[in-house]
Motif scaffolding. Structure first.
Motif, mmCIF file in Angstrom:
data_model
loop_
_atom_site.group_PDB
_atom_site.id
_atom_site.type_symbol
_atom_site.label_atom_id
_atom_site.label_comp_id
_atom_site.label_asym_id
_atom_site.label_seq_id
_atom_site.Cartn_x
_atom_site.Cartn_y
_atom_site.Cartn_z
ATOM 1 N N GLN A 3 63.480 37.918 5.511
ATOM 2 C CA GLN A 3 62.430 36.948 5.206
ATOM 3 C C GLN A 3 61.328 36.943 6.264
ATOM 4 O O GLN A 3 60.167 36.647 5.966
ATOM 5 N N ASN A 4 61.657 37.263 7.500
ATOM 6 C CA ASN A 4 60.659 37.268 8.571
ATOM 7 C C ASN A 4 59.584 38.337 8.387
ATOM 8 O O ASN A 4 58.441 38.143 8.777
ATOM 9 N N ILE A 5 59.955 39.466 7.806
ATOM 10 C CA ILE A 5 58.966 40.527 7.583
ATOM 11 C C ILE A 5 58.464 40.555 6.140
ATOM 12 O O ILE A 5 57.531 41.277 5.826
ATOM 13 N N GLY A 6 59.106 39.772 5.280
ATOM 14 C CA GLY A 6 58.652 39.661 3.895
ATOM 15 C C GLY A 6 58.980 40.851 3.025
ATOM 16 O O GLY A 6 58.374 41.030 1.965
ATOM 17 N N ASN A 7 59.913 41.662 3.439
ATOM 18 C CA ASN A 7 60.334 42.844 2.694
ATOM 19 C C ASN A 7 61.770 43.188 3.053
ATOM 20 O O ASN A 7 62.330 42.640 3.997
ATOM 21 N N GLY A 8 62.270 44.190 2.352
ATOM 22 C CA GLY A 8 63.497 44.826 2.792
ATOM 23 C C GLY A 8 63.154 45.727 3.970
ATOM 24 O O GLY A 8 61.990 46.121 4.154
ATOM 25 N N LEU A 9 64.143 46.039 4.773
ATOM 26 C CA LEU A 9 63.900 46.894 5.942
ATOM 27 C C LEU A 9 63.362 48.260 5.531
ATOM 28 O O LEU A 9 62.476 48.812 6.195
ATOM 29 N N THR A 42 61.589 49.097 2.749
ATOM 30 C CA THR A 42 60.189 48.991 2.317
ATOM 31 C C THR A 42 59.270 48.767 3.506
ATOM 32 O O THR A 42 58.199 49.369 3.605
ATOM 33 N N TRP A 43 59.682 47.913 4.427
ATOM 34 C CA TRP A 43 58.884 47.652 5.625
ATOM 35 C C TRP A 43 58.672 48.941 6.420
ATOM 36 O O TRP A 43 57.556 49.228 6.867
ATOM 37 N N ALA A 44 59.730 49.731 6.589
ATOM 38 C CA ALA A 44 59.632 50.977 7.348
ATOM 39 C C ALA A 44 58.696 51.969 6.660
ATOM 40 O O ALA A 44 57.912 52.652 7.327
ATOM 41 N N ILE A 45 58.749 52.038 5.332
ATOM 42 C CA ILE A 45 57.825 52.915 4.600
ATOM 43 C C ILE A 45 56.385 52.477 4.852
ATOM 44 O O ILE A 45 55.522 53.295 5.176
ATOM 45 N N LYS A 46 56.137 51.181 4.709
ATOM 46 C CA LYS A 46 54.777 50.663 4.898
ATOM 47 C C LYS A 46 54.286 50.910 6.320
ATOM 48 O O LYS A 46 53.142 51.335 6.516
ATOM 49 N N GLN A 47 55.127 50.695 7.308
ATOM 50 C CA GLN A 47 54.745 50.927 8.704
ATOM 51 C C GLN A 47 54.504 52.412 8.973
ATOM 52 O O GLN A 47 53.562 52.774 9.671
ATOM 53 N N GLY A 48 55.360 53.235 8.431
ATOM 54 C CA GLY A 48 55.233 54.676 8.651
ATOM 55 C C GLY A 48 53.966 55.255 8.082
ATOM 56 O O GLY A 48 53.348 56.152 8.673
ATOM 57 N N ILE A 49 53.535 54.712 6.934
ATOM 58 C CA ILE A 49 52.349 55.234 6.257
ATOM 59 C C ILE A 49 51.065 54.566 6.737
ATOM 60 O O ILE A 49 50.090 55.238 7.059
ATOM 61 N N SER A 50 51.063 53.232 6.809
ATOM 62 C CA SER A 50 49.811 52.495 7.070
ATOM 63 C C SER A 50 49.177 52.830 8.412
ATOM 64 O O SER A 50 47.964 52.971 8.495
ATOM 65 N N GLY A 51 49.958 52.953 9.445
ATOM 66 C CA GLY A 51 49.407 53.290 10.748
ATOM 67 C C GLY A 51 49.667 54.725 11.140
ATOM 68 O O GLY A 51 49.503 55.088 12.300
ATOM 69 N N LYS A 52 50.098 55.509 10.165
ATOM 70 C CA LYS A 52 50.490 56.907 10.394
ATOM 71 C C LYS A 52 51.520 57.029 11.507
ATOM 72 O O LYS A 52 51.561 57.994 12.250
ATOM 73 N N LYS A 53 52.375 56.009 11.620
ATOM 74 C CA LYS A 53 53.418 56.023 12.642
ATOM 75 C C LYS A 53 54.467 57.097 12.379
ATOM 76 O O LYS A 53 55.154 57.532 13.296
ATOM 77 N N ALA A 54 54.591 57.526 11.130
ATOM 78 C CA ALA A 54 55.556 58.574 10.797
ATOM 79 C C ALA A 54 55.033 59.966 11.130
ATOM 80 O O ALA A 54 55.789 60.939 11.091
#
Length: 108
Positions: free
Chosen positions: A42-48, A50-62
Motif C-alpha cells: 500500500q505504501n508504493i501503491g502497487n505490487g512489488l 509492477t513497481w520494479a517494472i515502472k522504476q526500471g523503465i521510467s528512469g532507465k534504472k534497468a
C-alpha cells in the motif's frame, strides 16, 4: 561461382532470420515463482513486481550498461534484484526464456 552464390545467400539468411531450431522467441517474466505470493504494498501503491517494472523503465534504472537501451535481460535482472531485496527474499520473480539467443530491446 554457383557455390559462392549459395554461400552468400546462406550468410544473408543467417544474418536476417532467427534459427528456429534453437526454440521459439517466447519470453515469460512472472511476478513470483509458483510457490510464492506476489506482494502488494500500500505504501508504493502497487505490487512489488509492477513497481520494479515502472522504476526500471521510467528512469532507465534497468539500463545497467548505460547504452540508452533497455533489453529484456536487463529489465529481468533489475526486477529480480529489486523485488527480491524489497521482499527480503519472500518473492522472487521468474524468467523463462525459450530462446536464449534473442535478447530483444524493449525501450530506447
Amino acid at each position: 561461382k554457383l557455390s559462392e552464390n549459395a554461400k552468400n545467400i546462406n550468410n544473408a539468411i543467417n544474418s536476417l532470420f532467427t534459427d528456429f531450431t534453437k526454440g521459439n522467441g517466447a519470453t515469460v517474466l512472472s511476478s513470483s515463482n509458483g510457490m510464492e505470493v506476489a506482494i502488494e504494498d500500500q505504501n508504493i501503491g502497487n505490487g512489488l513486481f509492477t513497481w520494479a517494472i515502472k522504476q526500471g523503465i521510467s528512469g532507465k534504472k534497468a539500463d545497467t550498461d548505460k547504452d540508452g537501451i533497455i533489453n529484456i535481460q536487463e529489465l529481468a535482472n533489475y526486477i529480480n534484484q529489486k523485488v527480491t531485496n524489497l521482499s527480503s527474499g519472500v518473492q522472487t520473480p521468474g524468467l523463462r526464456v525459450e530462446n536464449k539467443y534473442i535478447n530483444f530491446n524493449l525501450f530506447q
